[in-house]
Write a protein that holds these residues in place. Structure first.
Motif, PDB file in Angstrom:
ATOM      1  N   PRO A 302      22.367 -38.206  -4.087  1.00  0.00           N
ATOM      2  CA  PRO A 302      23.119 -36.960  -3.909  1.00  0.00           C
ATOM      3  C   PRO A 302      23.458 -36.315  -5.248  1.00  0.00           C
ATOM      4  CG  PRO A 302      24.543 -38.857  -3.568  1.00  0.00           C
ATOM      5  CD  PRO A 302      23.160 -39.402  -3.731  1.00  0.00           C
ATOM      6  N   ASP A 303      23.409 -34.994  -5.284  1.00  0.00           N
ATOM      7  CA  ASP A 303      23.785 -34.225  -6.470  1.00  0.00           C
ATOM      8  C   ASP A 303      24.742 -33.130  -6.000  1.00  0.00           C
ATOM      9  OD1 ASP A 303      24.033 -32.602  -8.695  1.00  0.00           O
ATOM     10  OD2 ASP A 303      21.937 -32.844  -9.304  1.00  0.00           O
ATOM     11  N   TYR A 304      26.035 -33.439  -6.051  1.00  0.00           N
ATOM     12  CA  TYR A 304      27.046 -32.519  -5.527  1.00  0.00           C
ATOM     13  C   TYR A 304      27.149 -31.255  -6.375  1.00  0.00           C
ATOM     14  CZ  TYR A 304      28.375 -36.552  -2.735  1.00  0.00           C
ATOM     15  OH  TYR A 304      28.354 -37.609  -1.871  1.00  0.00           O
ATOM     16  N   ALA A 305      26.997 -31.414  -7.677  1.00  0.00           N
ATOM     17  CA  ALA A 305      27.100 -30.244  -8.556  1.00  0.00           C
ATOM     18  C   ALA A 305      25.987 -29.240  -8.246  1.00  0.00           C
ATOM     19  CB  ALA A 305      27.032 -30.678 -10.013  1.00  0.00           C
ATOM     20  N   ARG A 306      24.782 -29.762  -8.068  1.00  0.00           N
ATOM     21  CA  ARG A 306      23.656 -28.868  -7.765  1.00  0.00           C
ATOM     22  C   ARG A 306      23.858 -28.161  -6.425  1.00  0.00           C
ATOM     23  NH1 ARG A 306      17.488 -30.925  -6.546  1.00  0.00           N
ATOM     24  NH2 ARG A 306      16.665 -28.907  -5.836  1.00  0.00           N
ATOM     25  N   ALA A 307      24.412 -28.877  -5.472  1.00  0.00           N
ATOM     26  CA  ALA A 307      24.565 -28.311  -4.134  1.00  0.00           C
ATOM     27  C   ALA A 307      25.756 -27.366  -4.020  1.00  0.00           C
ATOM     28  CB  ALA A 307      24.700 -29.435  -3.107  1.00  0.00           C
ATOM     29  N   LEU A 308      26.790 -27.580  -4.839  1.00  0.00           N
ATOM     30  CA  LEU A 308      28.055 -26.899  -4.577  1.00  0.00           C
ATOM     31  C   LEU A 308      28.577 -26.031  -5.709  1.00  0.00           C
ATOM     32  CD1 LEU A 308      29.770 -29.959  -2.859  1.00  0.00           C
ATOM     33  CD2 LEU A 308      28.976 -27.883  -1.718  1.00  0.00           C
ATOM     34  N   ASP A 309      28.160 -26.287  -6.938  1.00  0.00           N
ATOM     35  CA  ASP A 309      28.703 -25.509  -8.052  1.00  0.00           C
ATOM     36  C   ASP A 309      28.150 -24.079  -8.065  1.00  0.00           C
ATOM     37  OD1 ASP A 309      30.127 -27.683  -8.769  1.00  0.00           O
ATOM     38  OD2 ASP A 309      29.049 -28.106 -10.633  1.00  0.00           O
ATOM     39  N   GLY A 310      28.960 -23.143  -8.592  1.00  0.00           N
ATOM     40  CA  GLY A 310      28.527 -21.768  -8.770  1.00  0.00           C
ATOM     41  C   GLY A 310      28.599 -20.906  -7.531  1.00  0.00           C
ATOM     42  N   ARG A 311      29.219 -21.392  -6.491  1.00  0.00           N
ATOM     43  CA  ARG A 311      29.297 -20.605  -5.250  1.00  0.00           C
ATOM     44  C   ARG A 311      30.560 -19.731  -5.258  1.00  0.00           C
ATOM     45  NH1 ARG A 311      32.950 -22.759  -1.798  1.00  0.00           N
ATOM     46  NH2 ARG A 311      33.850 -24.748  -2.439  1.00  0.00           N
ATOM     47  N   ASP A 312      30.641 -18.841  -4.297  1.00  0.00           N
ATOM     48  CA  ASP A 312      31.820 -17.993  -4.110  1.00  0.00           C
ATOM     49  C   ASP A 312      32.892 -18.824  -3.401  1.00  0.00           C
ATOM     50  OD1 ASP A 312      33.730 -16.136  -3.538  1.00  0.00           O
ATOM     51  OD2 ASP A 312      32.447 -14.827  -2.329  1.00  0.00           O
ATOM     52  N   THR A 313      33.930 -19.208  -4.131  1.00  0.00           N
ATOM     53  CA  THR A 313      34.952 -20.096  -3.564  1.00  0.00           C
ATOM     54  C   THR A 313      35.939 -19.371  -2.661  1.00  0.00           C
ATOM     55  OG1 THR A 313      36.303 -19.815  -5.558  1.00  0.00           O
ATOM     56  CG2 THR A 313      34.806 -21.710  -5.499  1.00  0.00           C
ATOM     57  N   SER A 314      35.761 -18.068  -2.490  1.00  0.00           N
ATOM     58  CA  SER A 314      36.671 -17.349  -1.586  1.00  0.00           C
ATOM     59  C   SER A 314      36.235 -17.494  -0.131  1.00  0.00           C
ATOM     60  CB  SER A 314      36.731 -15.867  -1.955  1.00  0.00           C
ATOM     61  OG  SER A 314      35.473 -15.236  -1.726  1.00  0.00           O
ATOM     62  N   THR A 315      35.031 -18.005   0.071  1.00  0.00           N
ATOM     63  CA  THR A 315      34.542 -18.259   1.429  1.00  0.00           C
ATOM     64  C   THR A 315      34.378 -19.764   1.616  1.00  0.00           C
ATOM     65  OG1 THR A 315      32.238 -18.023   0.729  1.00  0.00           O
ATOM     66  CG2 THR A 315      33.348 -16.043   1.542  1.00  0.00           C
ATOM     67  N   PRO A 316      34.439 -20.243   2.841  1.00  0.00           N
ATOM     68  CA  PRO A 316      34.371 -21.687   3.061  1.00  0.00           C
ATOM     69  C   PRO A 316      32.954 -22.231   2.892  1.00  0.00           C
ATOM     70  CG  PRO A 316      34.542 -20.545   5.167  1.00  0.00           C
ATOM     71  CD  PRO A 316      34.702 -19.509   4.094  1.00  0.00           C
ATOM     72  N   VAL A 317      32.898 -23.540   2.647  1.00  0.00           N
ATOM     73  CA  VAL A 317      31.614 -24.234   2.577  1.00  0.00           C
ATOM     74  C   VAL A 317      31.644 -25.417   3.536  1.00  0.00           C
ATOM     75  CG1 VAL A 317      32.357 -25.620   0.589  1.00  0.00           C
ATOM     76  CG2 VAL A 317      29.918 -25.395   1.107  1.00  0.00           C
ATOM     77  N   VAL A 318      30.593 -25.530   4.320  1.00  0.00           N
ATOM     78  CA  VAL A 318      30.415 -26.665   5.231  1.00  0.00           C
ATOM     79  C   VAL A 318      29.311 -27.532   4.658  1.00  0.00           C
ATOM     80  CG1 VAL A 318      29.756 -27.383   7.565  1.00  0.00           C
ATOM     81  CG2 VAL A 318      31.125 -25.305   7.229  1.00  0.00           C
ATOM     82  N   LEU A 319      29.616 -28.807   4.444  1.00  0.00           N
ATOM     83  CA  LEU A 319      28.670 -29.722   3.818  1.00  0.00           C
ATOM     84  C   LEU A 319      28.141 -30.729   4.824  1.00  0.00           C
ATOM     85  CD1 LEU A 319      27.387 -30.892   1.149  1.00  0.00           C
ATOM     86  CD2 LEU A 319      29.326 -32.481   1.126  1.00  0.00           C
ATOM     87  N   MET A 320      26.818 -30.888   4.869  1.00  0.00           N
ATOM     88  CA  MET A 320      26.186 -31.941   5.650  1.00  0.00           C
ATOM     89  C   MET A 320      25.945 -33.137   4.724  1.00  0.00           C
ATOM     90  SD  MET A 320      23.408 -29.533   7.660  1.00  0.00           S
ATOM     91  CE  MET A 320      22.467 -30.952   8.254  1.00  0.00           C
ATOM     92  N   ALA A 321      26.523 -34.286   5.079  1.00  0.00           N
ATOM     93  CA  ALA A 321      26.355 -35.516   4.292  1.00  0.00           C
ATOM     94  C   ALA A 321      26.365 -36.685   5.253  1.00  0.00           C
ATOM     95  CB  ALA A 321      27.467 -35.662   3.254  1.00  0.00           C
ATOM     96  N   HIS A 322      25.368 -37.515   5.205  1.00  0.00           N
ATOM     97  CA  HIS A 322      25.199 -38.557   6.223  1.00  0.00           C
ATOM     98  C   HIS A 322      26.406 -39.476   6.332  1.00  0.00           C
ATOM     99  CE1 HIS A 322      23.347 -41.478   8.829  1.00  0.00           C
ATOM    100  NE2 HIS A 322      23.416 -42.424   7.913  1.00  0.00           N
ATOM    101  N   GLN A 323      26.898 -39.988   5.229  1.00  0.00           N
ATOM    102  CA  GLN A 323      27.982 -40.967   5.272  1.00  0.00           C
ATOM    103  C   GLN A 323      29.331 -40.309   4.995  1.00  0.00           C
ATOM    104  OE1 GLN A 323      27.336 -44.830   3.479  1.00  0.00           O
ATOM    105  NE2 GLN A 323      25.149 -44.423   3.195  1.00  0.00           N
ATOM    106  N   PRO A 324      30.343 -40.634   5.808  1.00  0.00           N
ATOM    107  CA  PRO A 324      31.674 -40.056   5.580  1.00  0.00           C
ATOM    108  C   PRO A 324      32.217 -40.318   4.182  1.00  0.00           C
ATOM    109  CG  PRO A 324      31.582 -41.136   7.715  1.00  0.00           C
ATOM    110  CD  PRO A 324      30.299 -41.478   7.022  1.00  0.00           C
ATOM    111  N   VAL A 325      31.810 -41.428   3.570  1.00  0.00           N
ATOM    112  CA  VAL A 325      32.333 -41.776   2.250  1.00  0.00           C
ATOM    113  C   VAL A 325      31.982 -40.714   1.207  1.00  0.00           C
ATOM    114  CG1 VAL A 325      30.325 -43.099   1.451  1.00  0.00           C
ATOM    115  CG2 VAL A 325      32.632 -43.751   0.692  1.00  0.00           C
ATOM    116  N   ALA A 326      31.021 -39.859   1.491  1.00  0.00           N
ATOM    117  CA  ALA A 326      30.669 -38.779   0.567  1.00  0.00           C
ATOM    118  C   ALA A 326      31.839 -37.840   0.316  1.00  0.00           C
ATOM    119  CB  ALA A 326      29.472 -37.994   1.110  1.00  0.00           C
TER     120      ALA A 326
END
Length: 405
Positions: A302-326
């Motif tokens: 997993p690369d959380y920075a690649r998937a999540l950084d640089g987005r518009d934080t004023s809107t929500p993000v829904v993340l798909m991740a297999h294990q809850p521990v993520a």
């Protein structure tokens, strides 16, 4: 190989205990005991064979070994558990039998009469009575085991439960309130679950008329060559914004790159440490996906920075991740909602107790470090076709604005 050896040792210990209580204790030396011993040995080898062929895909031979082997795996677990619980009444009944048989001499001192059987404390009960007790408890344990495993099999092989899960997101635009995501995980196509299982899941999801489908890992237990036909109905999934997939640990055991390519061919879009914008009626939110942590061993973690950084934080993000521990990492990146699976809800009670030692959420919707996590029980099963206390599910997550009714 380490898992296989460990499994063999644990199963060996369980079968020895079953032999000790259900064969040796219930038979006299002779032909009956020899037959019982060979039966227990055969069942042990059947379980090990089922595990060995479980990644060979669908075939008549694999099914002939896997079905009885994995059902007996559940039987061996619950039979051992029930026999262990019955150790207490066994000890009580054997002690009572000894005391009942203890002789009391005429004219003996009162103190000795008040303690029947004390002189024979270390001696066993009458062999016939002891045999009757052992047989009675073994039969009771067998009946209880058959009942639990039978019920669990009907749960595992029946239609998944459709759960409706409202989730309030503070940053959600009111125009997106009511947006519906079908969440399905842990389908586990393999020797016991084939094309018919996929067709049922696709039919049930399509009946919900959702906006988006999220498949959160552990789709398969085998190669594309073995299971490609079983997965083919996924191409018939229907939703407004499409179907998306993230890897689970079992994809890495089954050949992740061929499966990613196959899903793309079927029209299911893999999200591999990436995100996209979902828009409706002029409003939007981000959908992101990260690879399973098992991918680290395959240089595909997993690369959380690649998937999540640089987005518009004023809107929500829904993340798909297999294990809850993520969620431990996704919360640091401001994820609003994480969709996960992996746990099977424990699959067979009391394994749900062990899940809590590894994962922050076993089943359902919870908040961890400020991020909401929804964990599905999964639509399939791994190993035994048995579910006890954790029915399979397909979940329809409905996003709601915080002021929606």
């Amino acid at each position: 190989m380490f898992f296989f050896v460990l499994f063999a040792v644990v199963m060996g210990a369980a079968h020895y205990y079953i032999w000790k209580r259900a064969v040796r204790a219930t038979t006299r030396p002779g032909r009956g005991r020899r037959i019982g011993t060979w039966v227990v040995l055969f069942l042990y080898l059947l379980v090990m064979s089922a595990l060995a062929v479980s990644r060979l895909g669908e075939s008549g031979f694999v099914a002939a070994v896997a079905w009885p082997g994995f059902i007996w795996l559940a039987g061996a677990f619950y039979f051992s558990l029930v026999l262990g619980v019955l150790e207490i009444p066994r000890l009580v009944l054997n002690r009572a039998a000894r005391e009942h048989e203890a002789p009391v001499a005429v004219g003996a001192p009162t103190a000795e009469v008040e303690q029947p059987g004390a002189a024979l404390e270390g001696q066993p009960a009458d062999p016939g009575r002891r045999l009757f007790i052992a047989r009675s408890l073994a039969v009771a344990g067998g009946v209880a085991t058959a009942g639990v495993v039978g019920f669990g099999t009907t749960q595992a092989l029946g239609d998944p439960v459709v759960k409706r899960v409202p989730v309030t997101l503070g940053k959600l635009d009111p125009r997106l309130s009511g947006y519906r995501i079908a969440v399905v995980s842990d389908i586990h196509l393999g020797p016991l679950l084939g094309r018919g299982h996929t067709e049922r899941i696709v039919r049930m999801i399509n009946e919900q008329r959702v906006d988006l489908v999220a498949i959160v890992g552990d789709l398969v237990d085998g190669t594309v060559a073995a299971l490609g036909e079983a997965a083919a109905p996924l191409g018939d999934l229907v939703s407004t914004h499409g179907s998306f997939f993230v890897t689970g640990n079992h994809e890495y055991y089954s050949g992740v790159e061929p499966w990613v390519a196959e899903l793309e061919r079927l029209g299911v879009n893999p999200l591999r440490n990436e995100r996209l914008r979902i828009e409706r009626a002029g409003a939007s939110f981000d959908l992101a996906g990260v690879n399973d942590v098992t991918g680290e061993t395959f240089e595909d973690g997993p690369d959380y920075a690649r998937a999540l950084d640089g987005r518009d934080t004023s809107t929500p993000v829904v993340l798909m991740a297999h294990q809850p521990v993520a969620v431990r990492e996704s919360a640091k990146h401001g994820v609003d909602l994480q969709l996960s699976g992996h746990t099977h809800g424990g699959q067979m009670w009391p394994f749900h107790l062990a899940v809590g030692l590894q994962q922050p959420v076993r089943s359902g919707l919870e908040t961890v470090d400020g991020t909401q996590v929804y964990t599905s029980n999964g639509a399939g099963f791994w190993g035994p076709p048995v579910r006890v206390g954790a029915a399979p599910d397909i979940s329809v997550v409905e996003l709601r604005h915080k002021f929606a009714g």
